[in-house]
Design an enzyme around this catalytic site. Structure first.
Site, PDB file in Angstrom:
ATOM      1  CE  LYS A  10       0.913   1.228   4.505  1.00  0.00           C
ATOM      2  NZ  LYS A  10       1.730   2.377   4.885  1.00  0.00           N
ATOM      3  CB  VAL A  96      11.629  -5.689   5.124  1.00  0.00           C
ATOM      4  CG1 VAL A  96      11.435  -5.787   6.621  1.00  0.00           C
ATOM      5  CG2 VAL A  96      11.164  -6.964   4.436  1.00  0.00           C
ATOM      6  N   GLY A  99       7.489   1.184   4.791  1.00  0.00           N
ATOM      7  CA  GLY A  99       6.274   1.997   4.810  1.00  0.00           C
ATOM      8  C   GLY A  99       5.249   1.563   3.779  1.00  0.00           C
ATOM      9  N   GLY A 101       3.721  -1.514   4.016  1.00  0.00           N
ATOM     10  CA  GLY A 101       2.766  -2.425   4.667  1.00  0.00           C
ATOM     11  C   GLY A 101       2.921  -3.890   4.318  1.00  0.00           C
ATOM     12  N   GLY A 102       4.106  -4.302   3.871  1.00  0.00           N
ATOM     13  CA  GLY A 102       4.291  -5.691   3.434  1.00  0.00           C
ATOM     14  C   GLY A 102       3.917  -6.725   4.491  1.00  0.00           C
ATOM     15  CB  SER A 104       0.328  -4.738   7.577  1.00  0.00           C
ATOM     16  OG  SER A 104       1.121  -4.058   8.522  1.00  0.00           O
ATOM     17  CB  SER A 105       0.014  -6.836   2.802  1.00  0.00           C
ATOM     18  OG  SER A 105      -0.686  -7.410   1.729  1.00  0.00           O
ATOM     19  CG  ASP A 137      -0.364   0.141   8.334  1.00  0.00           C
ATOM     20  OD1 ASP A 137      -1.089   1.062   8.741  1.00  0.00           O
ATOM     21  OD2 ASP A 137       0.807   0.311   7.940  1.00  0.00           O
TER      22      ASP A 137
HETATM   23  O1  C5P Z   1       0.654  -1.297  15.035  1.00  0.00           O
HETATM   24  P1  C5P Z   1       2.064  -1.469  14.560  1.00  0.00           P
HETATM   25  O2  C5P Z   1       2.729  -2.659  15.202  1.00  0.00           O
HETATM   26  O3  C5P Z   1       2.217  -1.456  13.095  1.00  0.00           O
HETATM   27  O4  C5P Z   1       2.828  -0.181  15.080  1.00  0.00           O
HETATM   28  C1  C5P Z   1       4.224  -0.114  15.211  1.00  0.00           C
HETATM   29  C2  C5P Z   1       4.560   1.055  16.091  1.00  0.00           C
HETATM   30  O5  C5P Z   1       4.238   2.282  15.427  1.00  0.00           O
HETATM   31  C3  C5P Z   1       3.780   1.108  17.398  1.00  0.00           C
HETATM   32  O6  C5P Z   1       4.437   0.413  18.406  1.00  0.00           O
HETATM   33  C4  C5P Z   1       3.732   2.607  17.690  1.00  0.00           C
HETATM   34  O7  C5P Z   1       4.943   3.013  18.278  1.00  0.00           O
HETATM   35  C5  C5P Z   1       3.675   3.224  16.317  1.00  0.00           C
HETATM   36  N1  C5P Z   1       2.297   3.551  15.894  1.00  0.00           N
HETATM   37  C6  C5P Z   1       1.625   4.605  16.499  1.00  0.00           C
HETATM   38  N2  C5P Z   1       0.362   4.912  16.093  1.00  0.00           N
HETATM   39  C7  C5P Z   1      -0.223   4.221  15.104  1.00  0.00           C
HETATM   40  C8  C5P Z   1       0.449   3.162  14.458  1.00  0.00           C
HETATM   41  C9  C5P Z   1       1.712   2.852  14.870  1.00  0.00           C
HETATM   42  O8  C5P Z   1       2.157   5.263  17.405  1.00  0.00           O
HETATM   43  N3  C5P Z   1      -1.462   4.552  14.724  1.00  0.00           N
END
Ligand code: C5P
Length: 292
Positions: A10, A96, A99, A101-102, A104-105, A137
């Site tokens: 994405k 990787v 940014g 979203g690999g 996550s996808s 994501d």
């Molecule tokens: O949810 P995810 O594991 O992808 O997020 C990685 C890190 O990015 C979280 O630990 C947080 O520090 C930050 N994050 C955030 N707010 C979001 C998404 C991610 O602060 N909405």
């Protein structure tokens, strides 16, 4: 039986940070579009009680229990209260820590396919809950359609967005999302600013969005860019190189390090990618993709 799946990347066409939450995450206001750049996933489900994950194409991605797909599969089996032997094979093509979203996808693809394989027993709400447990994501990739994301990224409103043509550049470094968010200063995106963005989005027609004189630049805003560009000046230069090769707008995706340029037609995007591939330092990853 082995199922073959494609997990798309994405881009965030805009990413505004609305505020910091009590749980440590940030509230977002973002426009996300899946693109035609894919990791490949194979899934085998049989009788038994084990989950295995193997990875090829990128040495940095952990296999086994450390992989996000392991958590996704466990989440589905636990929620459905069933035991199965699940073998997941991932071939990485999406950079990787880029940014895009690999991971996550990959997780969302496993959640959907494994639920299908066990008879589709989980509700959309249960699937969304498992997805958010895996990462902010991941819920977007259950949807895969262009959407405005709010909250941590899980509150999704589908919107109509043209299928833009993209050139993607990654400097070959992985950026930590947690570190980028951690380095954010204070910000105050007002409700009024949000409304203005939505109005502009509604006004933009495919033709105007893709012309030089449209205000595409004003929509392409990423509040995380400043943090990343401050540390890695050359990523800002990659963004500038996209504009120099004719992109109508360019932006960093998510928490970086990938930057993308939007092109008015595919031939121009392919040509720009060719030129940039020859021009940019070795180790810079260059790809083209279309919006899905
Ligand atoms: O949810 P995810 O594991 O992808 O997020 C990685 C890190 O990015 C979280 O630990 C947080 O520090 C930050 N994050 C955030 N707010 C979001 C998404 C991610 O602060 N909405």
């Amino acid at each position: 039986m082995q199922i073959h799946l494609k997990a798309p990347a994405k881009v965030n066409l805009f990413l505004r940070i609305v505020g910091k939450r009590a749980d440590g995450y940030h509230d977002l206001f973002s426009l996300m579009q899946a693109i035609s750049l894919y990791d490949e996933i194979t899934l085998s489900v049989s009788e038994g009680d084990s989950i295995s994950v193997t990875v090829s194409g990128n040495d940095e991605v952990p296999a086994g229990a450390g992989n996000i797909c392991h958590k996704a599969a466990l989440g589905v089996l636990t929620c459905a209260d069933v035991k199965r032997s699940v073998e997941i094979g991932i071939t990485k093509h999406i950079p990787v820590g880029g940014g895009l979203g690999g991971g996550s996808s990959n997780a969302a693809t496993v959640i959907m396919a494994l639920n299908e394989a066990i008879g589709g027993v989980l509700t959309p709400e249960e699937l969304a809950g498992i997805a958010l447990d895996c990462g902010s994501d991941v819920p977007f990739f259950l949807l895969r359609a262009p959407a405005i994301a709010r909250g941590r990224g899980e509150l999704l409103n589908p919107v109509v967005v043209p299928k833009y043509h993209y050139v993607l550049l990654n400097p070959g470094i992985a950026v930590s999302t947690a570190e980028v968010y951690g380095a954010l200063g204070s910000f105050d995106l007002t409700k009024e600013a949000e409304d203005n963005i939505l109005i502009r989005l509604g006004e933009l027609k495919e033709s105007s969005f893709c012309s030089k004189d449209s205000d595409v630049e004003s929509l392409l805003v990423n509040d995380l860019e400043a943090v990343v560009f401050d540390k890695y000046r050359f990523i800002a230069e990659l963004k500038e190189s996209l504009i120099a090769e004719g992109a109508v707008g360019a932006l960093m995706s998510g928490s970086g390090a990938t930057v993308f340029g939007i092109f008015s037609d595919k031939a121009k995007a392919v040509k720009a990618a060719e030129i940039l591939r020859a021009k940019l330092p070795e180790g810079t990853w260059v790809a083209t993709a279309d919006g899905l």
